[in-house]
Enzyme design. Structure first.
Site, PDB file in Angstrom:
ATOM      1  N   ASP A  99      65.362  16.086  -0.133  1.00  0.00           N
ATOM      2  CA  ASP A  99      65.029  17.509  -0.046  1.00  0.00           C
ATOM      3  C   ASP A  99      66.191  18.376  -0.519  1.00  0.00           C
ATOM      4  O   ASP A  99      67.345  17.934  -0.559  1.00  0.00           O
ATOM      5  CB  ASP A  99      64.704  17.904   1.396  1.00  0.00           C
ATOM      6  CG  ASP A  99      63.362  17.369   1.871  1.00  0.00           C
ATOM      7  OD1 ASP A  99      62.719  16.614   1.116  1.00  0.00           O
ATOM      8  OD2 ASP A  99      62.976  17.695   3.004  1.00  0.00           O
ATOM      9  N   HIS A 112      59.332  22.308  -2.529  1.00  0.00           N
ATOM     10  CA  HIS A 112      59.990  22.542  -1.242  1.00  0.00           C
ATOM     11  C   HIS A 112      60.205  24.044  -1.006  1.00  0.00           C
ATOM     12  O   HIS A 112      61.169  24.425  -0.341  1.00  0.00           O
ATOM     13  CB  HIS A 112      61.321  21.799  -1.201  1.00  0.00           C
ATOM     14  CG  HIS A 112      61.854  21.546   0.187  1.00  0.00           C
ATOM     15  ND1 HIS A 112      61.080  21.080   1.225  1.00  0.00           N
ATOM     16  CD2 HIS A 112      63.118  21.694   0.699  1.00  0.00           C
ATOM     17  CE1 HIS A 112      61.832  20.959   2.309  1.00  0.00           C
ATOM     18  NE2 HIS A 112      63.062  21.336   2.024  1.00  0.00           N
ATOM     19  N   HIS A 159      63.428  27.980   0.456  1.00  0.00           N
ATOM     20  CA  HIS A 159      63.574  27.176   1.671  1.00  0.00           C
ATOM     21  C   HIS A 159      63.301  28.006   2.932  1.00  0.00           C
ATOM     22  O   HIS A 159      64.178  28.232   3.771  1.00  0.00           O
ATOM     23  CB  HIS A 159      64.979  26.567   1.759  1.00  0.00           C
ATOM     24  CG  HIS A 159      65.041  25.388   2.693  1.00  0.00           C
ATOM     25  ND1 HIS A 159      65.252  25.520   4.050  1.00  0.00           N
ATOM     26  CD2 HIS A 159      64.912  24.060   2.459  1.00  0.00           C
ATOM     27  CE1 HIS A 159      65.260  24.326   4.608  1.00  0.00           C
ATOM     28  NE2 HIS A 159      65.052  23.413   3.667  1.00  0.00           N
ATOM     29  N   HIS A 169      68.840  14.122   1.879  1.00  0.00           N
ATOM     30  CA  HIS A 169      69.073  15.318   1.073  1.00  0.00           C
ATOM     31  C   HIS A 169      70.008  14.962  -0.075  1.00  0.00           C
ATOM     32  O   HIS A 169      70.971  14.196   0.117  1.00  0.00           O
ATOM     33  CB  HIS A 169      69.680  16.438   1.916  1.00  0.00           C
ATOM     34  CG  HIS A 169      68.785  16.904   3.032  1.00  0.00           C
ATOM     35  ND1 HIS A 169      68.629  16.199   4.202  1.00  0.00           N
ATOM     36  CD2 HIS A 169      67.976  17.997   3.124  1.00  0.00           C
ATOM     37  CE1 HIS A 169      67.773  16.832   4.995  1.00  0.00           C
ATOM     38  NE2 HIS A 169      67.358  17.923   4.359  1.00  0.00           N
TER      39      HIS A 169
END
Length: 241
Positions: free
Chosen positions: A66, A117, A121, A208
């Protein structure tokens, strides 16, 4: 020759004939029986072989990242995955995509799955439906302008999602089953241990690609799980199976 002696000879010959006949039939039946048993054994071996093959199939697992792409970390991660022949799934933030279009091209060219995503964010459930759609649609726009493809998979930040958005935007939310909370620590060993001790078939690992420690941990995780017999696949492959 007397009649009585002649009869004895005939009877004796008949007995010998029947004995020989039964002996012959007995041997033949024995051979046929052996063939049947051999055939059954071969079938059992074949079935056992298929069972062994089925049991020998590698358990599949997906590794996902991510918050990228990151100018500092994503390229090094891609180098490591390419060296290992591994495909991952990357859920990208729209703003980061605009800053690193070359990394998005590389993700596409090297066969990784690209997901949405949101653009900045944000927690989708705190937004109005209109603003939530804008976050997703804008990210889809900037990614598709580079890859030429609509982004089908979505990972909502913090795992919070509005189901009604699925049909409106033609996206599928993807959550996870293993989260080592890599963003809270710089301890590579801790991240690795949390993942490899939990890993099982059809798991989805959350990491991540914007932290050096996460990149180091990801490559070690791949090495360890590959040795354990896992096959790494992209999320779409896992969900389709």
């Amino acid at each position: 020759m007397k009649k009585r002696e002649y009869c004895k000879i005939v009877i004796l010959c008949g007995v010998l004939y029947m004995f020989c006949l039964f002996q012959f039939l007995g041997v033949s039946l024995g051979r046929d029986g052996g063939k049947k048993q051999a055939g059954t054994g071969a079938a059992e071996e074949t079935l056992d072989g298929k069972a062994a093959s089925m049991e020998g199939e590698a358990p599949q697992i997906a590794i996902t990242f991510d918050d990228g792409p990151s100018a500092r970390c994503t390229g090094r991660l891609l180098d490591g995955l390419k060296e290992r022949g591994i495909k991952g799934t990357f859920f990208l933030i729209g703003k980061n995509v605009e800053e690193n279009p070359e990394l998005v091209r590389r993700l596409k060219e090297e066969g990784h799955l690209i997901g949405n995503h949101t653009y900045s964010h944000v927690e989708i459930t705190r937004l109005s439906d209109e603003d939530a759609k804008k976050e997703i649609m804008e990210t889809d726009r900037v990614i598709s302008s580079i890859t030429g493809e609509h982004v089908e998979y979505m990972r909502p930040p913090f795992g919070l999602w509005q189901e009604e958005l699925e049909e409106d935007l033609d996206v599928m939310p993807v959550m996870w089953s293993i989260d080592p909370l890599d963003w809270t620590t710089k301890n590579v060993e801790e991240i690795v241990n949390k993942v490899v001790t939990q890993a099982g078939e059809n798991d989805i690992i959350l990491l991540h690609d914007c932290y050096d420690t996460s990149v180091d941990a990801a490559l070690r995780i791949v090495d360890i799980l590959k040795k354990k017999g896992f096959e790494f696949v992209t999320v779409d492959e896992l969900l389709m199976d």
